[in-house]
Design a protein around this motif. Structure first.
Motif, PDB file in Angstrom:
ATOM      1  N   VAL A  89      17.328 -80.158  88.522  1.00  0.00           N
ATOM      2  CA  VAL A  89      17.375 -80.462  87.192  1.00  0.00           C
ATOM      3  C   VAL A  89      18.472 -79.925  86.578  1.00  0.00           C
ATOM      4  CG1 VAL A  89      16.096 -79.358  84.981  1.00  0.00           C
ATOM      5  CG2 VAL A  89      14.484 -80.544  86.700  1.00  0.00           C
ATOM      6  N   VAL A  90      19.169 -80.571  85.750  1.00  0.00           N
ATOM      7  CA  VAL A  90      20.281 -80.259  85.205  1.00  0.00           C
ATOM      8  C   VAL A  90      20.067 -79.745  83.668  1.00  0.00           C
ATOM      9  CG1 VAL A  90      22.472 -81.143  84.479  1.00  0.00           C
ATOM     10  CG2 VAL A  90      21.663 -81.746  86.510  1.00  0.00           C
ATOM     11  N   CYS A  91      19.329 -80.625  83.018  1.00  0.00           N
ATOM     12  CA  CYS A  91      18.760 -80.550  81.455  1.00  0.00           C
ATOM     13  C   CYS A  91      17.550 -80.877  81.275  1.00  0.00           C
ATOM     14  CB  CYS A  91      20.074 -81.106  80.580  1.00  0.00           C
ATOM     15  SG  CYS A  91      20.165 -82.833  80.816  1.00  0.00           S
ATOM     16  N   PHE A  92      17.061 -80.357  80.015  1.00  0.00           N
ATOM     17  CA  PHE A  92      15.681 -80.696  79.686  1.00  0.00           C
ATOM     18  C   PHE A  92      15.576 -80.527  78.249  1.00  0.00           C
ATOM     19  CE2 PHE A  92      15.794 -76.156  80.911  1.00  0.00           C
ATOM     20  CZ  PHE A  92      15.158 -75.610  79.995  1.00  0.00           C
ATOM     21  N   PHE A  93      14.272 -81.214  77.631  1.00  0.00           N
ATOM     22  CA  PHE A  93      14.058 -81.052  76.435  1.00  0.00           C
ATOM     23  C   PHE A  93      12.452 -80.313  76.231  1.00  0.00           C
ATOM     24  CE2 PHE A  93      11.614 -83.155  72.886  1.00  0.00           C
ATOM     25  CZ  PHE A  93      12.259 -82.445  71.667  1.00  0.00           C
ATOM     26  N   GLN A  94      12.450 -79.072  75.570  1.00  0.00           N
ATOM     27  CA  GLN A  94      11.234 -78.485  75.296  1.00  0.00           C
ATOM     28  C   GLN A  94      10.855 -78.759  73.795  1.00  0.00           C
ATOM     29  OE1 GLN A  94      10.828 -74.517  76.834  1.00  0.00           O
ATOM     30  NE2 GLN A  94      10.229 -73.906  74.436  1.00  0.00           N
ATOM     31  N   SER A  95       9.712 -79.558  73.626  1.00  0.00           N
ATOM     32  CA  SER A  95       9.180 -79.851  72.226  1.00  0.00           C
ATOM     33  C   SER A  95       8.676 -78.490  71.645  1.00  0.00           C
ATOM     34  CB  SER A  95       8.264 -80.717  72.295  1.00  0.00           C
ATOM     35  OG  SER A  95       7.036 -80.022  72.771  1.00  0.00           O
ATOM     36  N   ALA A  96       8.850 -78.261  70.173  1.00  0.00           N
ATOM     37  CA  ALA A  96       8.517 -77.213  69.419  1.00  0.00           C
ATOM     38  C   ALA A  96       6.799 -76.908  69.786  1.00  0.00           C
ATOM     39  CB  ALA A  96       8.815 -77.395  68.013  1.00  0.00           C
ATOM     40  N   GLY A  97       6.162 -78.089  69.770  1.00  0.00           N
ATOM     41  CA  GLY A  97       4.942 -77.831  70.262  1.00  0.00           C
ATOM     42  C   GLY A  97       4.331 -77.522  71.417  1.00  0.00           C
ATOM     43  N   LYS A  98       5.254 -77.552  72.555  1.00  0.00           N
ATOM     44  CA  LYS A  98       5.060 -77.329  73.763  1.00  0.00           C
ATOM     45  C   LYS A  98       4.321 -75.616  73.665  1.00  0.00           C
ATOM     46  CE  LYS A  98       5.151 -77.595  78.436  1.00  0.00           C
ATOM     47  NZ  LYS A  98       4.167 -78.568  79.051  1.00  0.00           N
ATOM     48  N   PHE A  99       5.398 -74.811  73.089  1.00  0.00           N
ATOM     49  CA  PHE A  99       4.784 -73.471  73.203  1.00  0.00           C
ATOM     50  C   PHE A  99       4.554 -73.089  71.934  1.00  0.00           C
ATOM     51  CE2 PHE A  99       7.093 -74.021  77.273  1.00  0.00           C
ATOM     52  CZ  PHE A  99       6.205 -73.704  78.142  1.00  0.00           C
ATOM     53  N   LYS A 100       4.333 -73.901  70.985  1.00  0.00           N
ATOM     54  CA  LYS A 100       4.198 -73.204  69.802  1.00  0.00           C
ATOM     55  C   LYS A 100       5.227 -72.677  68.756  1.00  0.00           C
ATOM     56  CE  LYS A 100      -0.826 -73.810  69.838  1.00  0.00           C
ATOM     57  NZ  LYS A 100      -1.401 -73.439  71.145  1.00  0.00           N
ATOM     58  N   THR A 101       6.541 -73.149  69.097  1.00  0.00           N
ATOM     59  CA  THR A 101       7.653 -72.442  68.538  1.00  0.00           C
ATOM     60  C   THR A 101       8.134 -73.229  67.119  1.00  0.00           C
ATOM     61  OG1 THR A 101       9.051 -73.738  69.904  1.00  0.00           O
ATOM     62  CG2 THR A 101       8.465 -71.492  70.922  1.00  0.00           C
ATOM     63  N   ARG A 102       8.948 -72.568  66.527  1.00  0.00           N
ATOM     64  CA  ARG A 102       9.222 -73.034  65.160  1.00  0.00           C
ATOM     65  C   ARG A 102      10.512 -74.306  65.336  1.00  0.00           C
ATOM     66  NH1 ARG A 102      13.865 -70.936  62.678  1.00  0.00           N
ATOM     67  NH2 ARG A 102      14.644 -69.050  63.752  1.00  0.00           N
ATOM     68  N   TYR A 103      11.122 -74.338  66.509  1.00  0.00           N
ATOM     69  CA  TYR A 103      12.179 -75.295  66.832  1.00  0.00           C
ATOM     70  C   TYR A 103      11.900 -75.831  68.303  1.00  0.00           C
ATOM     71  CZ  TYR A 103      14.292 -71.234  68.523  1.00  0.00           C
ATOM     72  OH  TYR A 103      14.614 -70.029  69.137  1.00  0.00           O
ATOM     73  N   ALA A 104      12.553 -77.304  68.461  1.00  0.00           N
ATOM     74  CA  ALA A 104      12.708 -77.751  69.803  1.00  0.00           C
ATOM     75  C   ALA A 104      13.878 -77.129  70.399  1.00  0.00           C
ATOM     76  CB  ALA A 104      12.510 -79.271  69.539  1.00  0.00           C
ATOM     77  N   THR A 105      13.892 -77.347  71.903  1.00  0.00           N
ATOM     78  CA  THR A 105      15.113 -77.031  72.337  1.00  0.00           C
ATOM     79  C   THR A 105      15.500 -77.880  73.321  1.00  0.00           C
ATOM     80  OG1 THR A 105      14.141 -74.423  72.416  1.00  0.00           O
ATOM     81  CG2 THR A 105      15.992 -75.150  73.860  1.00  0.00           C
ATOM     82  N   PHE A 106      17.026 -78.066  73.387  1.00  0.00           N
ATOM     83  CA  PHE A 106      17.502 -78.813  74.447  1.00  0.00           C
ATOM     84  C   PHE A 106      18.317 -77.831  75.509  1.00  0.00           C
ATOM     85  CE2 PHE A 106      20.750 -81.302  76.364  1.00  0.00           C
ATOM     86  CZ  PHE A 106      20.032 -82.558  76.873  1.00  0.00           C
ATOM     87  N   ALA A 107      18.274 -77.513  76.647  1.00  0.00           N
ATOM     88  CA  ALA A 107      18.763 -76.613  77.443  1.00  0.00           C
ATOM     89  C   ALA A 107      19.374 -77.107  78.821  1.00  0.00           C
ATOM     90  CB  ALA A 107      17.727 -75.500  77.741  1.00  0.00           C
ATOM     91  N   PHE A 108      20.105 -76.311  79.367  1.00  0.00           N
ATOM     92  CA  PHE A 108      20.642 -76.595  80.805  1.00  0.00           C
ATOM     93  C   PHE A 108      20.243 -75.698  81.761  1.00  0.00           C
ATOM     94  CE2 PHE A 108      23.449 -78.578  77.385  1.00  0.00           C
ATOM     95  CZ  PHE A 108      23.670 -79.761  78.004  1.00  0.00           C
ATOM     96  N   SER A 109      20.214 -75.999  82.904  1.00  0.00           N
ATOM     97  CA  SER A 109      19.881 -75.301  84.031  1.00  0.00           C
ATOM     98  C   SER A 109      21.143 -74.735  84.572  1.00  0.00           C
ATOM     99  CB  SER A 109      19.002 -75.895  85.131  1.00  0.00           C
ATOM    100  OG  SER A 109      19.728 -76.749  85.995  1.00  0.00           O
ATOM    101  N   ASP A 110      20.913 -73.805  85.641  1.00  0.00           N
ATOM    102  CA  ASP A 110      22.209 -73.254  86.218  1.00  0.00           C
ATOM    103  C   ASP A 110      22.877 -74.222  87.110  1.00  0.00           C
ATOM    104  OD1 ASP A 110      19.836 -72.984  88.097  1.00  0.00           O
ATOM    105  OD2 ASP A 110      20.747 -71.850  89.342  1.00  0.00           O
TER     106      ASP A 110
END
Length: 147
Positions: A89-110
């Motif tokens: 995995v190089v990058c991923f999208f985490q929806s706000a609903g996934k962990f009940k956070t106030r914003y979604a996240t787009f992130a990169f792995s190492d």
């Protein structure tokens, strides 16, 4: 040593993981057990099941990642849409609903090649995507898979 006395009270189970984190781990295990699945179809199904505005963000990011780095393969990673190169995995999208956070996240792995000195960002909070945001993410995705 004498056996423990049964007081009739059951021990309360304490977990360091939230219910959402445990659900994500279960999704990951199920995907691993299922073996090779159509990553594109799985990611699109996951995006379609998300509530708005996560669904719209996720679909736009999906199209952006595919256009910026067609060599990345979509797959589910801990129940999140992710994009891998050679299985990693190089990058991923985490929806706000996934962990009940106030914003979604787009992130990169190492595995992403974003190194810049001794410190650089690897994740971004998203509430919406502007044209400038899309350009920046597209450039970062391209850089992440560069050799």
């Amino acid at each position: 040593m004498s056996p423990k006395k049964n007081t009739g009270k059951s021990a309360k189970k304490v977990s360091v993981f939230t219910a959402e984190e445990r659900a994500a781990m279960r999704e990951h295990v199920q995907a691993m057990k299922a073996g090779k699945v159509d990553g594109e179809a799985a990611v699109l199904a996951k995006l379609a099941a998300m509530p708005e505005p996560d669904r719209a963000l996720g679909k736009r990011l999906h199209a952006l990642v595919k256009a910026s780095a067609p060599e990345l393969a979509p797959k589910l990673w801990y129940g999140m849409p992710a994009y891998a190169k050679d299985g990693a995995v190089v990058c991923f999208f985490q929806s706000a609903g996934k962990f009940k956070t106030r914003y979604a996240t787009f992130a990169f792995s190492d595995k992403a090649r974003l190194d810049a000195g001794t410190m650089w960002p690897t994740g971004f909070a998203l509430t919406e995507l502007t044209a400038a945001d899309e350009a920046k993410i597209g450039a970062l995705v391209k850089k992440a898979v560069s050799s």
